[in-house]
Design a protein around this motif. Structure first.
Motif, PDB file in Angstrom:
ATOM      1  N   ASP A  71      67.074  56.249  34.654  1.00  0.00           N
ATOM      2  CA  ASP A  71      66.054  57.124  34.081  1.00  0.00           C
ATOM      3  C   ASP A  71      66.003  58.494  34.754  1.00  0.00           C
ATOM      4  O   ASP A  71      65.096  59.278  34.500  1.00  0.00           O
ATOM      5  N   VAL A  72      66.994  58.768  35.597  1.00  0.00           N
ATOM      6  CA  VAL A  72      67.095  60.066  36.267  1.00  0.00           C
ATOM      7  C   VAL A  72      68.193  60.885  35.586  1.00  0.00           C
ATOM      8  O   VAL A  72      69.295  60.392  35.344  1.00  0.00           O
ATOM      9  N   TYR A  73      67.883  62.131  35.255  1.00  0.00           N
ATOM     10  CA  TYR A  73      68.853  63.063  34.671  1.00  0.00           C
ATOM     11  C   TYR A  73      69.654  63.645  35.830  1.00  0.00           C
ATOM     12  O   TYR A  73      69.138  64.427  36.626  1.00  0.00           O
ATOM     13  N   ASP A  74      70.932  63.239  35.955  1.00  0.00           N
ATOM     14  CA  ASP A  74      71.718  63.509  37.159  1.00  0.00           C
ATOM     15  C   ASP A  74      73.116  64.005  36.798  1.00  0.00           C
ATOM     16  O   ASP A  74      73.957  63.229  36.351  1.00  0.00           O
ATOM     17  N   LEU A  75      73.369  65.289  37.003  1.00  0.00           N
ATOM     18  CA  LEU A  75      74.678  65.861  36.703  1.00  0.00           C
ATOM     19  C   LEU A  75      75.741  65.482  37.722  1.00  0.00           C
ATOM     20  O   LEU A  75      76.911  65.812  37.545  1.00  0.00           O
ATOM     21  N   ASP A  76      75.367  64.742  38.764  1.00  0.00           N
ATOM     22  CA  ASP A  76      76.329  64.254  39.743  1.00  0.00           C
ATOM     23  C   ASP A  76      76.626  62.768  39.549  1.00  0.00           C
ATOM     24  O   ASP A  76      77.122  62.110  40.460  1.00  0.00           O
ATOM     25  N   ARG A  77      76.357  62.260  38.360  1.00  0.00           N
ATOM     26  CA  ARG A  77      76.578  60.840  38.073  1.00  0.00           C
ATOM     27  C   ARG A  77      78.063  60.519  38.256  1.00  0.00           C
ATOM     28  O   ARG A  77      78.927  61.288  37.850  1.00  0.00           O
ATOM     29  N   PRO A  78      78.383  59.375  38.866  1.00  0.00           N
ATOM     30  CA  PRO A  78      79.784  59.015  39.106  1.00  0.00           C
ATOM     31  C   PRO A  78      80.591  58.863  37.807  1.00  0.00           C
ATOM     32  O   PRO A  78      80.069  58.390  36.792  1.00  0.00           O
ATOM     33  N   GLU A  79      81.841  59.250  37.870  1.00  0.00           N
ATOM     34  CA  GLU A  79      82.736  59.180  36.705  1.00  0.00           C
ATOM     35  C   GLU A  79      82.810  57.769  36.131  1.00  0.00           C
ATOM     36  O   GLU A  79      82.849  57.591  34.917  1.00  0.00           O
ATOM     37  N   ARG A  80      82.820  56.752  36.989  1.00  0.00           N
ATOM     38  CA  ARG A  80      82.914  55.366  36.500  1.00  0.00           C
ATOM     39  C   ARG A  80      81.717  55.016  35.614  1.00  0.00           C
ATOM     40  O   ARG A  80      81.838  54.229  34.685  1.00  0.00           O
ATOM     41  N   GLU A  81      80.561  55.611  35.883  1.00  0.00           N
ATOM     42  CA  GLU A  81      79.397  55.385  35.034  1.00  0.00           C
ATOM     43  C   GLU A  81      79.513  56.164  33.734  1.00  0.00           C
ATOM     44  O   GLU A  81      79.213  55.642  32.658  1.00  0.00           O
ATOM     45  N   LEU A  82      79.962  57.399  33.831  1.00  0.00           N
ATOM     46  CA  LEU A  82      80.084  58.222  32.623  1.00  0.00           C
ATOM     47  C   LEU A  82      81.073  57.629  31.623  1.00  0.00           C
ATOM     48  O   LEU A  82      80.964  57.847  30.428  1.00  0.00           O
ATOM     49  N   GLN A  83      82.034  56.866  32.107  1.00  0.00           N
ATOM     50  CA  GLN A  83      82.997  56.223  31.214  1.00  0.00           C
ATOM     51  C   GLN A  83      82.371  55.088  30.416  1.00  0.00           C
ATOM     52  O   GLN A  83      82.983  54.577  29.486  1.00  0.00           O
ATOM     53  N   GLN A  84      81.159  54.691  30.764  1.00  0.00           N
ATOM     54  CA  GLN A  84      80.463  53.590  30.082  1.00  0.00           C
ATOM     55  C   GLN A  84      79.448  54.066  29.040  1.00  0.00           C
ATOM     56  O   GLN A  84      78.737  53.260  28.450  1.00  0.00           O
ATOM     57  N   ILE A  85      79.368  55.370  28.819  1.00  0.00           N
ATOM     58  CA  ILE A  85      78.408  55.909  27.857  1.00  0.00           C
ATOM     59  C   ILE A  85      78.701  55.340  26.471  1.00  0.00           C
ATOM     60  O   ILE A  85      79.838  55.328  26.019  1.00  0.00           O
ATOM     61  N   ALA A  86      77.650  54.895  25.796  1.00  0.00           N
ATOM     62  CA  ALA A  86      77.796  54.260  24.479  1.00  0.00           C
ATOM     63  C   ALA A  86      77.554  55.236  23.325  1.00  0.00           C
ATOM     64  O   ALA A  86      77.631  54.835  22.158  1.00  0.00           O
ATOM     65  N   SER A  87      77.309  56.488  23.601  1.00  0.00           N
ATOM     66  CA  SER A  87      76.912  57.450  22.573  1.00  0.00           C
ATOM     67  C   SER A  87      77.895  57.604  21.426  1.00  0.00           C
ATOM     68  O   SER A  87      77.496  57.857  20.293  1.00  0.00           O
ATOM     69  N   PHE A  88      79.174  57.484  21.692  1.00  0.00           N
ATOM     70  CA  PHE A  88      80.181  57.631  20.639  1.00  0.00           C
ATOM     71  C   PHE A  88      80.773  56.292  20.220  1.00  0.00           C
ATOM     72  O   PHE A  88      81.790  56.244  19.536  1.00  0.00           O
ATOM     73  N   GLY A  89      80.162  55.194  20.610  1.00  0.00           N
ATOM     74  CA  GLY A  89      80.619  53.872  20.201  1.00  0.00           C
ATOM     75  C   GLY A  89      81.777  53.374  21.048  1.00  0.00           C
ATOM     76  O   GLY A  89      82.170  53.989  22.038  1.00  0.00           O
TER      77      GLY A  89
ATOM     78  N   SER B 276      69.126  52.742  24.630  1.00  0.00           N
ATOM     79  CA  SER B 276      68.853  51.716  25.630  1.00  0.00           C
ATOM     80  C   SER B 276      70.119  51.346  26.398  1.00  0.00           C
ATOM     81  O   SER B 276      70.090  51.183  27.620  1.00  0.00           O
ATOM     82  N   ALA B 277      71.234  51.215  25.690  1.00  0.00           N
ATOM     83  CA  ALA B 277      72.506  50.895  26.350  1.00  0.00           C
ATOM     84  C   ALA B 277      72.861  51.955  27.384  1.00  0.00           C
ATOM     85  O   ALA B 277      73.378  51.639  28.460  1.00  0.00           O
ATOM     86  N   ASN B 278      72.569  53.205  27.088  1.00  0.00           N
ATOM     87  CA  ASN B 278      72.864  54.297  28.015  1.00  0.00           C
ATOM     88  C   ASN B 278      71.908  54.366  29.202  1.00  0.00           C
ATOM     89  O   ASN B 278      72.085  55.181  30.101  1.00  0.00           O
ATOM     90  N   ARG B 279      70.904  53.498  29.210  1.00  0.00           N
ATOM     91  CA  ARG B 279      69.959  53.431  30.324  1.00  0.00           C
ATOM     92  C   ARG B 279      70.003  52.053  30.986  1.00  0.00           C
ATOM     93  O   ARG B 279      69.081  51.681  31.717  1.00  0.00           O
ATOM     94  N   ASP B 280      71.058  51.298  30.744  1.00  0.00           N
ATOM     95  CA  ASP B 280      71.184  49.936  31.277  1.00  0.00           C
ATOM     96  C   ASP B 280      71.366  49.985  32.793  1.00  0.00           C
ATOM     97  O   ASP B 280      72.356  50.502  33.303  1.00  0.00           O
ATOM     98  N   GLU B 281      70.397  49.417  33.513  1.00  0.00           N
ATOM     99  CA  GLU B 281      70.434  49.458  34.986  1.00  0.00           C
ATOM    100  C   GLU B 281      71.571  48.628  35.562  1.00  0.00           C
ATOM    101  O   GLU B 281      71.917  48.780  36.735  1.00  0.00           O
ATOM    102  N   ARG B 282      72.187  47.770  34.756  1.00  0.00           N
ATOM    103  CA  ARG B 282      73.355  47.021  35.243  1.00  0.00           C
ATOM    104  C   ARG B 282      74.600  47.907  35.257  1.00  0.00           C
ATOM    105  O   ARG B 282      75.590  47.587  35.899  1.00  0.00           O
ATOM    106  N   VAL B 283      74.544  49.023  34.553  1.00  0.00           N
ATOM    107  CA  VAL B 283      75.692  49.921  34.436  1.00  0.00           C
ATOM    108  C   VAL B 283      75.447  51.248  35.157  1.00  0.00           C
ATOM    109  O   VAL B 283      76.340  51.781  35.797  1.00  0.00           O
ATOM    110  N   PHE B 284      74.231  51.769  35.048  1.00  0.00           N
ATOM    111  CA  PHE B 284      73.932  53.111  35.541  1.00  0.00           C
ATOM    112  C   PHE B 284      72.964  53.068  36.726  1.00  0.00           C
ATOM    113  O   PHE B 284      71.905  52.452  36.647  1.00  0.00           O
TER     114      PHE B 284
END
Length: 182
Positions: free
Chosen positions: A108-126, A96-104
């Motif tokens: 809900d779109v799978y997008d390989l062109d996602r901005p770097e500033r968003e990718l730095q907010q991924i919560a997958s590794f804590g 859910s954190a990785n789908r937070d509309e306040r951050v990303f």
């Protein structure tokens, strides 16, 4: 300044081996599955292997391997106008954190062109003291696996219905039938 006992060391070693293997294998299946489900995105790393790191990162965000973690608060924590008292048990829903509309943007779109500033907010590794020690190794393993797979099997396609392990905590494909053509 404290040392682990032999039993603690052994348990920690097993945790590292299992956690490292599980995360990588789960994410590899998820990456192939979502690339197949999104042909326009799949074409990006297939036509330009330099895009593989973006493929890894977007899969980490979009469909992370570990979906939930349980924790106990050590002090009062206030999030979004709600206070969680010290000592309360909480469940952190990473997916859910990785789908937070306040951050990303378009979460809900799978997008390989996602901005770097968003990718730095991924919560997958804590985060913070709970940041995964094996993050760099997992990303490296995945990048190499995906690059080598693209070289050997540029015409991979899913050939059947995927099956998932039934668990609220992990998101893992039990079966992903594929057809590989060199």
């Amino acid at each position: 300044g404290e040392h682990m006992t032999a039993q603690e060391f052994g348990s920690f070693f097993i945790l590292l081996v299992v956690a490292g293997n599980e995360t990588t294998t789960k994410l590899l299946g998820n990456a192939w599955y979502w690339a197949w489900r999104n042909p326009a995105e799949r074409a990006k790393p297939f036509t330009d292997p330099e895009r593989v790191p973006a493929w890894v990162e977007e899969t980490l965000r979009y469909d992370t391997s570990s979906q939930m973690l349980a924790r106990i608060t050590t002090e009062d924590v206030t999030l979004h106008d709600t206070t969680i008292p010290a000592g309360d048990r909480v469940v952190l829903v990473v997916g859910s954190a990785n789908r937070d509309e306040r951050v990303f943007t378009d979460p809900d779109v799978y997008d390989l062109d996602r901005p770097e500033r968003e990718l730095q907010q991924i919560a997958s590794f804590g985060f913070g003291r709970h940041f995964c020690l094996g993050t760099s190794l997992a990303r490296l393993e995945l990048r190499i696996l995906m690059e080598e797979s693209l070289k050997r099997f540029p015409e991979m396609e899913i050939n059947g219905r995927p099956e998932y392990v039934e668990s609220p905590f992990v998101n893992q494909l039990k079966r992903l039938p594929v057809r590989l053509r060199p």
